[in-house]
Design a protein around this motif. Structure first.
Motif, PDB file in Angstrom:
ATOM      1  N   LEU A 114      -1.297  -0.968  -4.265  1.00  0.00           N
ATOM      2  CA  LEU A 114      -2.306   0.008  -4.047  1.00  0.00           C
ATOM      3  C   LEU A 114      -2.123   1.360  -3.815  1.00  0.00           C
ATOM      4  O   LEU A 114      -0.890   1.719  -3.284  1.00  0.00           O
ATOM      5  N   VAL A 134     -10.859  -1.464  -1.911  1.00  0.00           N
ATOM      6  CA  VAL A 134      -9.691  -2.214  -1.382  1.00  0.00           C
ATOM      7  C   VAL A 134     -10.030  -3.596  -0.963  1.00  0.00           C
ATOM      8  O   VAL A 134      -9.443  -4.509  -1.605  1.00  0.00           O
ATOM      9  N   ARG A 149     -14.463   3.407  -0.378  1.00  0.00           N
ATOM     10  CA  ARG A 149     -12.977   3.261  -0.323  1.00  0.00           C
ATOM     11  C   ARG A 149     -12.563   1.993   0.169  1.00  0.00           C
ATOM     12  O   ARG A 149     -11.863   1.043  -0.145  1.00  0.00           O
ATOM     13  N   LEU A 174      -4.234   3.848   2.976  1.00  0.00           N
ATOM     14  CA  LEU A 174      -4.459   2.474   2.256  1.00  0.00           C
ATOM     15  C   LEU A 174      -3.900   1.266   3.379  1.00  0.00           C
ATOM     16  O   LEU A 174      -4.395   0.117   3.466  1.00  0.00           O
ATOM     17  N   PRO A 179       0.900  -1.258   0.136  1.00  0.00           N
ATOM     18  CA  PRO A 179      -0.151  -0.221  -0.047  1.00  0.00           C
ATOM     19  C   PRO A 179       0.884   1.269   0.062  1.00  0.00           C
ATOM     20  O   PRO A 179       1.894   1.131   0.889  1.00  0.00           O
TER      21      PRO A 179
END
Length: 342
Positions: A141, A181, A177, A90, A85
């Motif tokens: 990510l 993810v 969000r 993240l 991430p």
């Protein structure tokens, strides 16, 4: 800052971004220091360790999946064994979903305890493609604030699945969000569970606001870096208004008809905004010498917030993350904003 101010102001002038990146590595202060600087406030307890609360059950990714990337691509993920991430918010999601043991790197804004031993693959917030690729990630990510673009393309050119997510700038962005993810990592059920837990906790904080919160005290969000003489007053696009409003306050910058994300702090602007409280990041407060030093900034001492020493410091890594730790942030803001109104 987790999400940092750098993430919130990616469209700001390049010189400002450079300053923010260089200064993020400064040592953090705790909310305890700020509270003890205020003789009217009770002593604050020692700061608890900054930790992520993972879901109770570790999910098993169901892969492969093909998911949309915010830059218009369709990305296929075949393995979530080695996750990178590229910013703190993240990383917070990866660890909250119960996949932290699969993370193999972190960026400089990932400061929570469980990630402390991971190698850092950013320099002043700029991603090192070589550093990322040396860790052999199976999925990366990123979000729209990730850069430089050349590093992102180099990672993709090496054949690594890289998903870009939309930035989170308000409470309403948290659920989408989390979903994005979780979908990219093949754990949509865990994502639904995390989203429900986070929203429930936000609702609980809002339900506990005192009746006096109807008065909606005005809160100014200031970004401070004293060592570089960077003093900014947040506007409607700073990322803070959604938190301030949910905590029962009114964003002073918006009420003063500021535009955009941040404006230079002047005594005239701050006195016009007339905040009842001032929201700051903990490192920023430390950089100006705590509450006493902050009262020497232009206009601060002349505001209701300055006269009452009502300063609300929140850890840089959590304040604007808009993720699973946001309920904690919201509670801290509400508790300090409405202190003495119960």
């Amino acid at each position: 800052m987790t999400r940092t101010l750098r993430d919130r102001t990616r469209t700001a002038p390049a010189v400002l971004l450079a300053v923010l990146g260089l200064l993020f590595g400064a040592s953090a202060c705790t909310t305890g220091r700020a509270a003890t600087a205020d003789p009217k406030a009770p002593a604050a307890p020692a700061a608890a360790p900054d930790r992520i609360e993972a879901l109770p059950d570790t999910p098993a990714p169901r892969l492969p999946v093909t998911v949309p990337s915010a830059d218009g691509r369709q990305v296929t993920v075949t393995s979530a064994e080695r996750i990178v991430p590229l910013n703190g918010s993240l990383a917070e999601l990866v660890f909250s979903l119960g996949l932290g043991d699969r993370a193999v790197a972190r960026d400089v804004s990932t400061t929570f305890e469980q990630a402390a031993k991971l190698p850092v693959i950013t320099q002043a917030h700029e991603v090192s493609a070589e550093g990322v690729l040396s860790l052999h990630p199976t999925v990366v990510l990123a979000d729209r604030s990730t850069g430089p673009a050349e590093a992102v393309e180099q990672i993709r050119a090496a054949g690594v699945p890289l998903i870009v997510l939309d930035d989170a700038k308000q409470l309403a962005d948290i659920g989408p969000r989390i979903d994005a993810v979780a979908a990219a990592l093949g754990v949509p059920d865990a994502g639904a569970q995390l989203k429900e837990r986070t929203q429930r906790r936000i609702d609980e904080v809002r339900a506990q606001l005192p009746a006096a919160a109807a008065a909606r005290p005005k809160v100014a969000f200031l970004y401070l870096r004293g060592s570089a003489s960077v003093f900014l007053l947040g506007g409607p696009d700073s990322g803070a208004p959604s938190l301030i409003e949910a905590a029962g306050g009114e964003d002073a910058g918006t009420a003063a008809h500021l535009t955009g994300d941040f404006s230079p702090l002047t005594s005239e602007a701050l006195v016009k905004a007339a905040p009842d409280a001032i929201l700051v990041m903990s490192k920023g407060l430390e950089s100006v010498g705590g509450v006493d030093g902050m009262l020497e900034l232009p206009g601060v001492a002349q505001t209701p917030a300055g006269l009452d020493r009502r300063i609300i410091p929140i850890d840089d890594g959590r304040l604007l993350s808009y993720g699973p730790r946001t309920p904690q942030v919201l509670r801290e803001i509400a508790d300090q904003l409405h202190r003495g109104t119960e």
